[in-house]
Design a protein around this motif. Structure first.
Motif, short mmCIF file in Angstrom:
data_model
loop_
_atom_site.label_atom_id
_atom_site.label_comp_id
_atom_site.label_asym_id
_atom_site.label_seq_id
_atom_site.Cartn_x
_atom_site.Cartn_y
_atom_site.Cartn_z
N CYS A 284 -20.60 -68.42 -94.08
CA CYS A 284 -20.36 -68.88 -92.71
C CYS A 284 -20.93 -70.29 -92.51
O CYS A 284 -20.36 -71.07 -91.73
CB CYS A 284 -21.00 -67.92 -91.71
SG CYS A 284 -20.09 -66.37 -91.47
N VAL A 285 -22.02 -70.60 -93.19
CA VAL A 285 -22.59 -71.95 -93.07
C VAL A 285 -21.59 -72.99 -93.56
O VAL A 285 -21.47 -74.08 -92.99
CB VAL A 285 -23.92 -72.05 -93.87
CG1 VAL A 285 -24.41 -73.49 -93.94
CG2 VAL A 285 -24.99 -71.17 -93.23
N ASN A 286 -20.86 -72.64 -94.61
CA ASN A 286 -19.86 -73.57 -95.16
C ASN A 286 -18.47 -73.35 -94.56
O ASN A 286 -17.50 -73.96 -94.98
CB ASN A 286 -19.80 -73.39 -96.68
CG ASN A 286 -19.29 -74.62 -97.38
OD1 ASN A 286 -19.33 -75.71 -96.84
ND2 ASN A 286 -18.79 -74.45 -98.60
N HIS A 287 -18.39 -72.43 -93.61
CA HIS A 287 -17.14 -72.10 -92.91
C HIS A 287 -16.07 -71.56 -93.87
O HIS A 287 -14.88 -71.65 -93.61
CB HIS A 287 -16.59 -73.31 -92.14
CG HIS A 287 -15.87 -72.92 -90.88
ND1 HIS A 287 -16.51 -72.30 -89.83
CD2 HIS A 287 -14.58 -73.07 -90.50
CE1 HIS A 287 -15.63 -72.10 -88.86
NE2 HIS A 287 -14.45 -72.54 -89.24
N LEU A 288 -16.51 -71.02 -95.00
CA LEU A 288 -15.59 -70.29 -95.87
C LEU A 288 -15.26 -68.94 -95.23
O LEU A 288 -14.22 -68.35 -95.51
CB LEU A 288 -16.19 -70.08 -97.26
CG LEU A 288 -16.33 -71.36 -98.09
CD1 LEU A 288 -17.09 -71.07 -99.37
CD2 LEU A 288 -14.97 -71.97 -98.41
N GLU A 289 -16.18 -68.45 -94.42
CA GLU A 289 -15.92 -67.32 -93.54
C GLU A 289 -16.07 -67.82 -92.11
O GLU A 289 -17.04 -68.53 -91.80
CB GLU A 289 -16.89 -66.16 -93.78
CG GLU A 289 -16.83 -65.55 -95.16
CD GLU A 289 -15.56 -64.76 -95.42
OE1 GLU A 289 -14.73 -64.61 -94.48
OE2 GLU A 289 -15.39 -64.30 -96.56
N VAL A 290 -15.12 -67.48 -91.25
CA VAL A 290 -15.17 -67.91 -89.86
C VAL A 290 -15.98 -66.89 -89.06
O VAL A 290 -15.63 -65.70 -89.04
CB VAL A 290 -13.75 -68.04 -89.27
CG1 VAL A 290 -13.82 -68.47 -87.81
CG2 VAL A 290 -12.93 -69.03 -90.09
N PRO A 291 -17.07 -67.31 -88.43
CA PRO A 291 -17.87 -66.35 -87.65
C PRO A 291 -17.06 -65.67 -86.57
O PRO A 291 -16.16 -66.28 -85.97
CB PRO A 291 -18.97 -67.24 -87.04
CG PRO A 291 -19.06 -68.43 -87.94
CD PRO A 291 -17.67 -68.67 -88.43
#
Length: 247
Positions: free
Chosen positions: A53-60
């Protein structure tokens, strides 16, 4: 917040669900410049999801993730631009098999940062030297050991001049004798002042190199403190139980 204490990474009430499964259930974390935050916990506790999530590879699903002054998950945020400042190294090496070590380190510099071939080559040579692979620069991934491939992946991330490095279980796929060289590279980065978030099961590394240890379980941060505090004087029963099983 003053400029001196402004965190490099700030996570605020972070939630992430995959369908009905809530993997992150309200995570708050701040990482200051130069900190090495080691993230511990059992499988399924949300460690890797938080990092992604920090790298926005997963969208919170909800909450906020900030890189310095930019909220990465804000509507309209230029995620690709933000990612240029975040280096990430995964469990799998993700190298291009048709490119040499040098070619792998040069590619993103050319494509993303628009560096000239000459500058990209100079920086690739510098970073491969930093991870101890100058003599393997012209080798293809198939000619390298797993540990060497992982060090190429680290060099590739460093070549982008990140302000923070994320490491997600980077030694877990390696044979034990190859782990040491990768951890030594990470120790050198820490000694050089690189801001790092490290998900790891390497407890010796976490204790020796971490400036702060964070223990996660059930999608939340259960406990955090200096490595000495968390390893030697854990306050939470879940932390004590986890450390008791791995010590």
């Amino acid at each position: 917040m003053s400029a001196v204490t402004k965190p490099v990474v700030r996570i605020v009430n972070l939630h992430k669900s995959f369908g009905a499964l809530e993997v992150l259930q309200g995570v708050d974390l701040e990482v200051q410049r130069g900190e090495v935050v080691v993230i511990l916990g059992p499988s399924g506790s949300g460690k890797s999801t938080m990092l992604r999530c920090v790298n926005h590879l997963e969208v919170p699903t909800s909450g906020e993730v900030w890189l310095e002054d930019v909220q990465i998950n804000a509507k309209g945020a230029n995620v690709n631009k933000v990612r240029e400042h975040i280096g990430m190294v995964f469990q799998s090496f993700n190298l291009f098999p048709h490119l040499t070590a040098k070619g792998n380190v040069m590619l993103a510099q050319r494509k993303v940062l628009g560096r000239s071939p000459e500058e990209a080559l100079r920086i690739a040579d510098e970073q491969l030297a930093k991870v101890g692979l100058s003599d393997r620069a012209d080798h293809y991934p198939s000619q390298l050991s797993g540990g060497q491939q992982q060090r190429v992946a680290i060099a590739r991330a460093l070549a982008m001049d990140p302000i923070v490095m994320l490491f997600d279980e980077v030694t877990s796929a390696l044979d034990p004798e190859l782990v040491r060289d990768v951890l030594e590279v990470m120790k050198e980065l820490a000694r050089g002042g690189m801001t790092m978030l490290v998900v790891t099961h390497e407890m010796g590394f976490a204790r020796d190199v971490g400036t702060r240890a964070v223990f996660m379980d059930g999608g939340v941060i259960v406990e955090q403190g200096t490595p000495d505090q968390v390893f030697d004087h854990p306050q939470n029963e879940r932390t004590k139980d986890f450390l008791g099983h791995i010590s």
